[in-house]
Design a protein around this motif. Sequence first.
Motif, PDB file in Angstrom:
ATOM      1  N   VAL A 139      -9.124  13.532 -26.960  1.00  0.00           N
ATOM      2  CA  VAL A 139     -10.790  13.867 -26.171  1.00  0.00           C
ATOM      3  C   VAL A 139     -11.276  13.587 -25.241  1.00  0.00           C
ATOM      4  CG1 VAL A 139     -12.829  14.618 -27.337  1.00  0.00           C
ATOM      5  CG2 VAL A 139     -10.384  15.295 -28.166  1.00  0.00           C
ATOM      6  N   ILE A 140     -11.824  12.044 -25.556  1.00  0.00           N
ATOM      7  CA  ILE A 140     -12.681  10.837 -24.664  1.00  0.00           C
ATOM      8  C   ILE A 140     -12.028  10.469 -23.266  1.00  0.00           C
ATOM      9  CG2 ILE A 140     -13.586   8.945 -24.409  1.00  0.00           C
ATOM     10  CD1 ILE A 140     -14.609  10.838 -26.680  1.00  0.00           C
ATOM     11  N   PRO A 141     -10.036  10.395 -23.580  1.00  0.00           N
ATOM     12  CA  PRO A 141     -10.063  10.408 -22.070  1.00  0.00           C
ATOM     13  C   PRO A 141     -10.149  11.536 -20.809  1.00  0.00           C
ATOM     14  CG  PRO A 141      -8.583   9.296 -23.886  1.00  0.00           C
ATOM     15  CD  PRO A 141      -9.396  10.145 -24.359  1.00  0.00           C
ATOM     16  N   PRO A 142      -9.277  12.640 -21.025  1.00  0.00           N
ATOM     17  CA  PRO A 142      -9.795  13.587 -20.756  1.00  0.00           C
ATOM     18  C   PRO A 142     -11.119  14.157 -19.993  1.00  0.00           C
ATOM     19  CG  PRO A 142      -9.361  14.176 -22.552  1.00  0.00           C
ATOM     20  CD  PRO A 142      -9.063  13.021 -22.927  1.00  0.00           C
ATOM     21  N   ILE A 143     -12.272  13.435 -21.530  1.00  0.00           N
ATOM     22  CA  ILE A 143     -14.160  14.438 -21.008  1.00  0.00           C
ATOM     23  C   ILE A 143     -14.373  13.053 -20.071  1.00  0.00           C
ATOM     24  CG2 ILE A 143     -16.521  13.847 -22.012  1.00  0.00           C
ATOM     25  CD1 ILE A 143     -14.983  15.283 -24.676  1.00  0.00           C
ATOM     26  N   LEU A 144     -13.609  11.977 -19.787  1.00  0.00           N
ATOM     27  CA  LEU A 144     -14.242  10.771 -19.263  1.00  0.00           C
ATOM     28  C   LEU A 144     -13.105  10.720 -17.457  1.00  0.00           C
ATOM     29  CD1 LEU A 144     -13.849   7.236 -21.167  1.00  0.00           C
ATOM     30  CD2 LEU A 144     -16.058   8.983 -20.009  1.00  0.00           C
ATOM     31  N   SER A 145     -12.187  11.513 -18.040  1.00  0.00           N
ATOM     32  CA  SER A 145     -11.800  12.103 -16.194  1.00  0.00           C
ATOM     33  C   SER A 145     -12.025  13.405 -15.824  1.00  0.00           C
ATOM     34  CB  SER A 145      -9.881  12.174 -16.076  1.00  0.00           C
ATOM     35  OG  SER A 145     -10.189  13.831 -17.184  1.00  0.00           O
ATOM     36  N   PHE A 146     -12.502  13.936 -16.393  1.00  0.00           N
ATOM     37  CA  PHE A 146     -13.232  15.465 -15.930  1.00  0.00           C
ATOM     38  C   PHE A 146     -14.747  15.058 -15.503  1.00  0.00           C
ATOM     39  CE2 PHE A 146     -16.525  19.123 -16.560  1.00  0.00           C
ATOM     40  CZ  PHE A 146     -15.293  19.972 -15.477  1.00  0.00           C
ATOM     41  N   SER A 147     -15.112  14.315 -16.237  1.00  0.00           N
ATOM     42  CA  SER A 147     -16.445  14.167 -16.024  1.00  0.00           C
ATOM     43  C   SER A 147     -16.901  12.649 -14.911  1.00  0.00           C
ATOM     44  CB  SER A 147     -17.461  13.351 -17.164  1.00  0.00           C
ATOM     45  OG  SER A 147     -17.368  14.054 -17.848  1.00  0.00           O
ATOM     46  N   SER A 148     -15.810  12.021 -14.564  1.00  0.00           N
ATOM     47  CA  SER A 148     -15.653  11.341 -13.048  1.00  0.00           C
ATOM     48  C   SER A 148     -15.252  11.854 -11.949  1.00  0.00           C
ATOM     49  CB  SER A 148     -14.595   9.856 -13.905  1.00  0.00           C
ATOM     50  OG  SER A 148     -14.977   9.287 -14.750  1.00  0.00           O
ATOM     51  N   SER A 149     -14.021  12.371 -12.163  1.00  0.00           N
ATOM     52  CA  SER A 149     -14.116  12.671 -10.902  1.00  0.00           C
ATOM     53  C   SER A 149     -14.941  14.018 -10.278  1.00  0.00           C
ATOM     54  CB  SER A 149     -12.319  14.483 -11.628  1.00  0.00           C
ATOM     55  OG  SER A 149     -11.185  13.830 -11.859  1.00  0.00           O
ATOM     56  N   THR A 150     -15.333  14.952 -11.489  1.00  0.00           N
ATOM     57  CA  THR A 150     -17.178  15.677 -11.123  1.00  0.00           C
ATOM     58  C   THR A 150     -17.561  14.819 -10.279  1.00  0.00           C
ATOM     59  OG1 THR A 150     -16.201  17.091 -13.319  1.00  0.00           O
ATOM     60  CG2 THR A 150     -18.407  17.191 -11.597  1.00  0.00           C
ATOM     61  N   VAL A 151     -18.177  14.101 -10.670  1.00  0.00           N
ATOM     62  CA  VAL A 151     -18.892  12.936 -10.143  1.00  0.00           C
ATOM     63  C   VAL A 151     -18.741  12.705  -8.701  1.00  0.00           C
ATOM     64  CG1 VAL A 151     -19.994  11.093  -9.830  1.00  0.00           C
ATOM     65  CG2 VAL A 151     -19.953  12.463 -12.309  1.00  0.00           C
ATOM     66  N   ALA A 152     -17.619  11.791  -8.947  1.00  0.00           N
ATOM     67  CA  ALA A 152     -16.759  11.344  -7.072  1.00  0.00           C
ATOM     68  C   ALA A 152     -17.139  12.787  -6.367  1.00  0.00           C
ATOM     69  CB  ALA A 152     -15.425  10.988  -7.753  1.00  0.00           C
ATOM     70  N   ILE A 153     -15.960  13.568  -7.137  1.00  0.00           N
ATOM     71  CA  ILE A 153     -16.519  14.788  -6.151  1.00  0.00           C
ATOM     72  C   ILE A 153     -17.754  15.295  -5.654  1.00  0.00           C
ATOM     73  CG2 ILE A 153     -16.189  16.818  -5.886  1.00  0.00           C
ATOM     74  CD1 ILE A 153     -13.366  15.683  -5.353  1.00  0.00           C
ATOM     75  N   VAL A 154     -18.670  15.199  -6.306  1.00  0.00           N
ATOM     76  CA  VAL A 154     -20.136  15.889  -6.035  1.00  0.00           C
ATOM     77  C   VAL A 154     -21.015  14.305  -5.253  1.00  0.00           C
ATOM     78  CG1 VAL A 154     -22.189  15.738  -6.893  1.00  0.00           C
ATOM     79  CG2 VAL A 154     -20.569  16.807  -8.107  1.00  0.00           C
ATOM     80  N   ALA A 155     -19.936  13.589  -5.027  1.00  0.00           N
ATOM     81  CA  ALA A 155     -20.176  12.304  -4.248  1.00  0.00           C
ATOM     82  C   ALA A 155     -19.979  12.741  -3.183  1.00  0.00           C
ATOM     83  CB  ALA A 155     -20.850  10.949  -5.243  1.00  0.00           C
ATOM     84  N   TYR A 156     -18.509  12.009  -3.196  1.00  0.00           N
ATOM     85  CA  TYR A 156     -18.051  12.761  -2.018  1.00  0.00           C
ATOM     86  C   TYR A 156     -18.159  14.121  -1.237  1.00  0.00           C
ATOM     87  CZ  TYR A 156     -13.996  14.144   0.767  1.00  0.00           C
ATOM     88  OH  TYR A 156     -12.973  14.143   1.744  1.00  0.00           O
ATOM     89  N   ILE A 157     -18.469  15.321  -1.906  1.00  0.00           N
ATOM     90  CA  ILE A 157     -19.358  16.200  -0.653  1.00  0.00           C
ATOM     91  C   ILE A 157     -20.603  15.884  -0.422  1.00  0.00           C
ATOM     92  CG2 ILE A 157     -20.371  18.580  -1.034  1.00  0.00           C
ATOM     93  CD1 ILE A 157     -18.404  19.321  -3.330  1.00  0.00           C
ATOM     94  N   ALA A 158     -21.513  15.113  -1.228  1.00  0.00           N
ATOM     95  CA  ALA A 158     -22.686  14.093  -0.402  1.00  0.00           C
ATOM     96  C   ALA A 158     -22.809  13.980   0.425  1.00  0.00           C
ATOM     97  CB  ALA A 158     -23.633  13.873  -1.996  1.00  0.00           C
ATOM     98  N   GLN A 159     -21.796  13.246   0.578  1.00  0.00           N
ATOM     99  CA  GLN A 159     -21.179  12.052   1.783  1.00  0.00           C
ATOM    100  C   GLN A 159     -20.767  13.051   3.146  1.00  0.00           C
ATOM    101  OE1 GLN A 159     -22.188   8.893   2.355  1.00  0.00           O
ATOM    102  NE2 GLN A 159     -20.743   8.820   4.125  1.00  0.00           N
ATOM    103  N   ILE A 160     -20.012  14.030   2.548  1.00  0.00           N
ATOM    104  CA  ILE A 160     -19.943  14.716   3.718  1.00  0.00           C
ATOM    105  C   ILE A 160     -20.947  15.584   4.134  1.00  0.00           C
ATOM    106  CG2 ILE A 160     -18.316  16.622   4.751  1.00  0.00           C
ATOM    107  CD1 ILE A 160     -16.179  15.804   2.777  1.00  0.00           C
ATOM    108  N   GLU A 161     -21.730  16.181   3.588  1.00  0.00           N
ATOM    109  CA  GLU A 161     -22.821  15.883   3.658  1.00  0.00           C
ATOM    110  C   GLU A 161     -23.902  15.816   4.694  1.00  0.00           C
ATOM    111  OE1 GLU A 161     -24.878  18.539   0.832  1.00  0.00           O
ATOM    112  OE2 GLU A 161     -23.385  20.237   0.953  1.00  0.00           O
ATOM    113  N   ARG A 162     -24.031  14.139   4.599  1.00  0.00           N
ATOM    114  CA  ARG A 162     -24.372  12.986   5.645  1.00  0.00           C
ATOM    115  C   ARG A 162     -24.154  13.028   6.747  1.00  0.00           C
ATOM    116  NH1 ARG A 162     -25.639  10.839   0.284  1.00  0.00           N
ATOM    117  NH2 ARG A 162     -23.759   9.240   0.247  1.00  0.00           N
ATOM    118  N   GLN A 163     -22.752  13.446   6.221  1.00  0.00           N
ATOM    119  CA  GLN A 163     -21.955  12.665   7.302  1.00  0.00           C
ATOM    120  C   GLN A 163     -22.189  13.767   9.172  1.00  0.00           C
ATOM    121  OE1 GLN A 163     -18.112  12.282   6.685  1.00  0.00           O
ATOM    122  NE2 GLN A 163     -18.377   9.334   6.300  1.00  0.00           N
TER     123      GLN A 163
END
Length: 649
Positions: free
Chosen positions: A392-416
């Motif tokens: 339970v915990i590893p998939p929640i962490l992987s889901f959350s981490s990927s979500t945060v990483a992609i949101v940050a990636y999108i934000a970086q793309i938008e800044r660029q």
Amino acid sequence: MNVSKNPTAKLKRKISEWRGVLFTAPTVTGLIIILRLTGLLQSLEWAALDQFYRRRPAEAIDDRIVIVGINESDLKRIGKWPISDEILTKLLLKIKAQQPRAIALDLYRDLPVESGHQELVKVFESTPNLIGIEKVVGNESGLAISPSPVLSRLGRVAANDVVLDSDGKIRRGVLFLTPENKNPIPSLGLSLAMIYLQAEGITPQSAENGSLKLGKTVFVPFEASDGSYVGADAGGYQILLNFRGRSGNFPTVSMMDILANRIPADLVRDRASAPLRDRIVLIGPTAASLNDFFYTPYSGGLRDSVQRMTGVEIHAHLTSQILSAAIEGRSLIKTWPDPLEYGWIFLWSCVGAVLSWQLQSWRWTAGSALVAISGLLGGSFLAFLNSWWIPVIPPILSFSSSTVAIVAYIAQIERQDRKTVMNLFGRHVNPQIAEAIWRDRDQFLNDGRLKGQRLTATVLFTDLKDFSTIAENLEPEVLMSWLNEYMEAMSQLVLANGGVVDKFIGDAVMAVFGVPIPSTTEDAIANDAKAAVHCALQMGATLELLNELWKTQGRPIVAMRVGIATGTVVTGSLGSSQRLDYTTIGDSVNVAARLESYDKSIDGGLCRILINEETYQYIHGSFVTKLIASVQLKGREQMTPIYQVLLEC
């Protein structure tokens, strides 16, 4: 080559678009798996498992097992501990008289206790279904404890050792212990179950890989990495405990009630005359002062912050689990193999990455993440109700981490992208156009460049008359200040009329109307042409005001020429990776430049405006114009009709 018909090109384009997801999902999965293998997530996964235990409905009371507890009231009555051999003899005789199927003495009896020892020995020898205990493995709480010599000689001794996880809770049960240089010793729970099952015609058999098979179930040994465990001590033969529920899942009667013949008639079903007949009877301490209590998954909840379970009840749970599995086929707690668990973690990492990439909105992503995690928890709980313990915990962490990483990636793309847009346009577009460009940036941007596009636009060129002569007679500082004041006023008029300032060339200004957002209808193209001509007329009016100001300041006064052409152009980013400019190229640009410089003797007052045939067709009726000539402009083979704009209608 048509990219849309080229599978390789389409694949490359898709990979480029999804490269953030393709990189993030496996990377996050790898990091979470590494984190899990270090054991740092173990306690969190145990906590999640404990919640599942607490929220699972309790199973029916198992009245095949009866607990005879020695409680605080019993201790007060007898006045001492441990109880004497005399009292224990009386207790065993009372129980034996009811013909139970098996009796377990969860009390250490390695030494005689006061009077009555010989009588106790006789009871031990005459009760073949009586099992005593020994403590095989010493730990922090004490040393190993020997069994009763009599029961040991008769081969009726079992181990009452329990396995504690690092957080002090019991989640595993022992079937066999394998002391060094000794034969395997069965646990108390297994020994009692084997006696009971033998009467049911169920005998132990060997299954694949040497596993123990009893009736309908193969008891697969616990491995060191099962479930959330990392490097656990899997010594002996262990299984995951499948508790029936919290404390109170077995009929219980006190020692003094047995001695006083006060066994409740309804202690077990259908046994009013002999409640203990054909039952397994477990005798053990339940008094709080004796401290034979252990933490289990049911300890630490909001309702049970200090609830612990007695040792005798834990042995009863293990016995019950074996009986239910062998007779009824009740499932054991099962876990996935490591590759499947890793795939599960990767799946949720992909879900988080893809979901956030597709939605590209904090609000929608947060809402969807809440739904997804709730679904994960609900699905995992349903799996547990069917005896599957999945991560339970590893998939929640992987889901959350990927979500945060992609949101940050999108934000970086938008800044660029924003930086790209601002670098390319700067102050050359009005806020409305800038907002439209940013809103539809996916259509315009490609790898940090504005995509080239062919469209119909109106190009405006301006130039100052006799600028070279003026420049020769002014100090450089004065010239630059004077010219910047002029450029600032002209560029503001371009922006106010919805145009784009393409570039400044010396004293010349190039502006384009109808870019970068293309005009796709005739009306829209006509509006661009009218905006360009209206802008040119405003330039003339503004120049008149500037001349009045400059005259009072003793600075030069000037006139200007404007060339306007409507037609096909190509727009996009031009330059190197170090320096990019947004620009417009094409025949219409050349025509506008030629019109601006055409026959400088033609009078136009402060602002002479010449336009081509296409512009004339779009603005006809909105401005006063006259045909000047039809000439062959430099670099063109066809004749170009030239019109002069005089004023608005």
